[in-house]
Write a protein that holds these residues in place. Structure first.
Motif, PDB file in Angstrom:
ATOM      1  N   LEU A   7       2.010  -4.657  -1.613  1.00 43.29           N
ATOM      2  CA  LEU A   7       1.210  -3.544  -2.301  1.00 43.29           C
ATOM      3  C   LEU A   7       0.061  -2.827  -1.451  1.00 43.29           C
ATOM      4  CD1 LEU A   7       0.960  -5.649  -5.685  1.00 43.29           C
ATOM      5  CD2 LEU A   7       1.994  -3.161  -5.232  1.00 43.29           C
ATOM      6  N   THR A   8      -0.317  -3.900  -0.570  1.00 44.00           N
ATOM      7  CA  THR A   8      -1.710  -3.404   0.311  1.00 44.00           C
ATOM      8  C   THR A   8      -1.100  -2.193   1.109  1.00 44.00           C
ATOM      9  OG1 THR A   8      -1.186  -5.276   1.715  1.00 44.00           O
ATOM     10  CG2 THR A   8      -3.090  -5.486   0.110  1.00 44.00           C
ATOM     11  N   GLN A   9       0.031  -2.746   1.783  1.00 43.52           N
ATOM     12  CA  GLN A   9       0.593  -1.773   2.766  1.00 43.52           C
ATOM     13  C   GLN A   9       0.919  -0.398   2.264  1.00 43.52           C
ATOM     14  OE1 GLN A   9       4.566  -2.265   5.047  1.00 43.52           O
ATOM     15  NE2 GLN A   9       3.358  -3.996   5.873  1.00 43.52           N
ATOM     16  N   MET A  11      -0.053   0.835  -0.937  1.00 42.54           N
ATOM     17  CA  MET A  11      -1.017   1.579  -2.208  1.00 42.54           C
ATOM     18  C   MET A  11      -2.497   1.021  -2.009  1.00 42.54           C
ATOM     19  SD  MET A  11       1.931   1.053  -4.809  1.00 42.54           S
ATOM     20  CE  MET A  11       1.751  -0.663  -4.432  1.00 42.54           C
ATOM     21  N   ARG A  12      -2.907   0.451  -0.684  1.00 46.23           N
ATOM     22  CA  ARG A  12      -4.206  -0.044  -0.766  1.00 46.23           C
ATOM     23  C   ARG A  12      -5.074   1.153  -1.156  1.00 46.23           C
ATOM     24  NH1 ARG A  12      -3.511  -3.042   4.610  1.00 46.23           N
ATOM     25  NH2 ARG A  12      -2.437  -1.237   5.657  1.00 46.23           N
ATOM     26  N   SER A  13      -6.084   0.914  -1.912  1.00 44.77           N
ATOM     27  CA  SER A  13      -7.149   1.902  -2.235  1.00 44.77           C
ATOM     28  C   SER A  13      -8.554   1.094  -2.617  1.00 44.77           C
ATOM     29  CB  SER A  13      -6.848   2.769  -3.330  1.00 44.77           C
ATOM     30  OG  SER A  13      -6.307   2.196  -4.471  1.00 44.77           O
TER      31      SER A  13
END
Lengths: 412, 412
Positions: A7-9, A11-13
């Motif tokens: 998820l971080t790779q 869709m980090r926000s």
């Protein structure tokens, strides 16, 4: 963890809500206050001068060690400054990654021949990343941003687990990336283990996903222990044959299929992208380059996807999409090298050995159609469209310009 | 030209078609071949050491002159290296922009007090850009990429002309930007002239568009000499009252409305973005910061837009969206400063004066709803949610870490 690294790779926000309250601070925000200070080089030396004595210690000390294999430090003031700049890129990256126990070092190709041989360093100017028993050549742009992003990706799990349909929707949006996804019973499965082993061979260049959820597998029409390979911008994946697959089978399949018809150039693997072109034909090839500056990136990307999908079988066809906004430093260089006005739409063929180029006339109000584009690509492939300019002129131009400007600077 | 500068800014794209043919070259592509060489600092000095004697000459020589106003060069080896790094960022930018007749210089805040006063340089560490009779403070990240992109934008026309519906669709996709668009008779129109004068005051931070086409104006529901102001991520624009508008009226309106409820942080104007927060309330404010790391950027952006649209009237509300992938160097820093695992979704409030932060517990499988988010934002605005941690600890931690790592490096 796998899931969150995924998820971080993708869709980090971060969201910052600013609420006014009283304060005496007059200075601009980010430079002076906490929580958003931009890392600036603190001047401390962290990059290790690797030699026969200390390289083993360094290997032990860090979970990941990045070694720049460089030419001997030159005598000329100019060249020394150039070397210094490279060194400082590594220093900043080392400072930023200090918390992650990632070490950085430099290996001199003349002074440290022995070490270089022991470690298998061959290409001067390359960064070799040692992680466990793997050696990964960093084939991206040597900037602190790019190197740090690459290393952060390398710290994540080799396989990213998709646990629900929200995550699956994010997977669907990754059309720019080469990616594989497999469906396995659970993370104990021996086939998942093989898949994971294969993933480590390509991390972080090619992304591997897995799901243990029947519902997710159903949406992807994946059978148990089946692995699908997605080429960038293609609608349908290709299934790796003869499931369940061993590590070797998956590695072989990816190696054969990784060369995409249409691919976006990214700083983190720009050189790797080109090297694929070099090796994908089994032979080292010389490449003529087709370069297009189009008045509408969005509409034109849709068009190019069409053409790429229709021609994906063509072994000779490989289109690299470059968004110049990703490479601002190259914009003036391209304008100068190709002698074109990038403020107008441009379509051309460029010979990459000497930067000869030929440009099509386009009506500014009227883009080429998919058919016109396909016909032209055919002409390029057949050699009907090719470049004739004399490259030496360009070189001379460049040097003249530099000299001129140097002098005039010194005049001041 | 206006049209094309508009198109290139918004939709530049390059397409490279690689065709295999025979060659003997074995070296990696971009590093050795022509047409895609990445600019590397050539070691030549281009940045001028500005002083009483040469500053007028420099002003005359260049169409645009960028001056870094810096503290005196310090004595300590560490601090000198830090200064050197900044200098090299300017040198690389100067090298890349040489063709564009853009000059770069450094002004020492102690040695060159006179010049600084004459030129109105006040903030140490800032870059002041002199273009014609305008002085623009560069409020972006001091990296070569960011500075060059900023200067390229500054070289373009202040107003970008939209001539057809293809270009209008591109305009529609720019929801991240603050932008104005006006409808005028033609480029001779006195009101277009006023609009253009106003645009120059905000270039390149705020984007101005114009159309002379009835069909385009109709789609935008613009009357003749009418100007619409678009806040980022808002569906409906606000019309500048009392058309036709003078330069002064437009400047006043933009100054009043430029502070957005929801805005994306970009390297090219990150400091400017924060300074808006500082001044938008008329007073200098202290800001508590709300920071959210969400498991799905895309779905969550849609959610945030909703909340922002519902609360755009709230003078105290200003949300900055940060995509950490735009700032890789900050990711380890954020993890360390906020003591959170960015591989998991995180929602928190951060006090930006001391980096104190408080984090909400989220179920990893279940994002907050728009209502839950809105309620929480209300609690933050009312002060019900706030931070209590002790910041000194964090600082100590940091220093300890650095010391530790320095020593262990030296051990090698």
């Amino acid at each position: 963890m796998g899931a969150w690294s995924f998820l971080t790779q993708t869709m980090r926000s971060l969201w910052l809500l600013l609420i006014p309250c009283l304060s005496l601070s007059l200075a601009p925000f980010v430079q002076t206050e906490k929580g958003l200070e931009f890392p600036r080089y603190d001047g401390n030396d962290r990059v290790i001068d690797i030699n026969d004595k200390n390289y083993k210690k360094a290997m032990k000390k860090y979970s990941i060690l990045c070694l720049l294999y460089h030419k001997p430090i030159p005598d000329g003031k100019e060249l020394q400054k150039q070397h210094q700049m490279t060194e400082m890129v590594l220093e900043l990256a080392a400072q930023v990654m200090e918390e992650k126990e990632i070490g950085f070092g430099m290996v001199d190709s003349h002074e440290d021949v022995k070490v270089a041989k022991k470690l298998g360093l061959v290409e001067e100017g390359s960064v070799y990343v040692f992680k466990g028993d793997r050696v990964i050549e960093f084939d991206g742009l040597l900037s602190a941003d790019t190197l740090v992003e690459f290393l952060l990706d390398l710290l994540e799990e080799p396989v990213e687990v998709i646990g629900n349909t929200l995550e699956l929707r994010a997977f669907d949006r990754m059309e720019e990336d080469i990616r594989l996804i497999g469906y396995f019973k659970n993370d104990e499965s021996e086939y998942y283990h093989e898949f994971k082993e294969a993933a480590e061979q390509f991390q972080p260049y090619i992304r591997f996903f897995a799901t243990f959820e029947k519902s997710v597998a159903k949406e992807l029409t994946l059978k148990m222990n089946e692995v699908d390979f997605y080429e960038p911008f293609m609608e349908e994946p290709v299934t790796v044959p003869d499931r369940p697959n061993s590590e070797e089978e998956i590695v072989a399949f990816v190696t054969e299929h990784r060369r995409p018809t249409l691919r976006k150039l990214r700083a983190e693997d720009m050189f790797e992208t080109w090297e694929i072109q070099l090796t994908s034909q089994g032979l080292i090839k010389h490449r003529r380059t087709f370069l297009l500056r189009c008045s509408d990136g969005y509409e034109f990307l849709e068009l190019l996807k069409e053409v790429a999908r229709d021609n994906t079988h063509h072994p000779g066809l490989s289109i690299i999409w470059i968004d110049p906004d990703d490479f601002p430093l190259l914009i003036p260089y391209w304008e100068k090298t190709f002698h074109v006005d990038l403020f107008k739409p441009q379509i051309g063929v460029v010979n990459v050995t000497d930067a000869d180029s030929i440009w099509l006339e386009i009506d500014e109000q009227d883009l080429p159609t998919a058919q016109e584009l396909e016909d032209w690509i055919e002409d390029v492939l057949s050699g009907k469209v090719n470049t004739e300019d004399d490259d030496d002129d360009n070189d001379d131009d460049d040097e003249d310009d530099d000299d001129k400007d140097d002098k005039s600077d010194k005049k001041l």
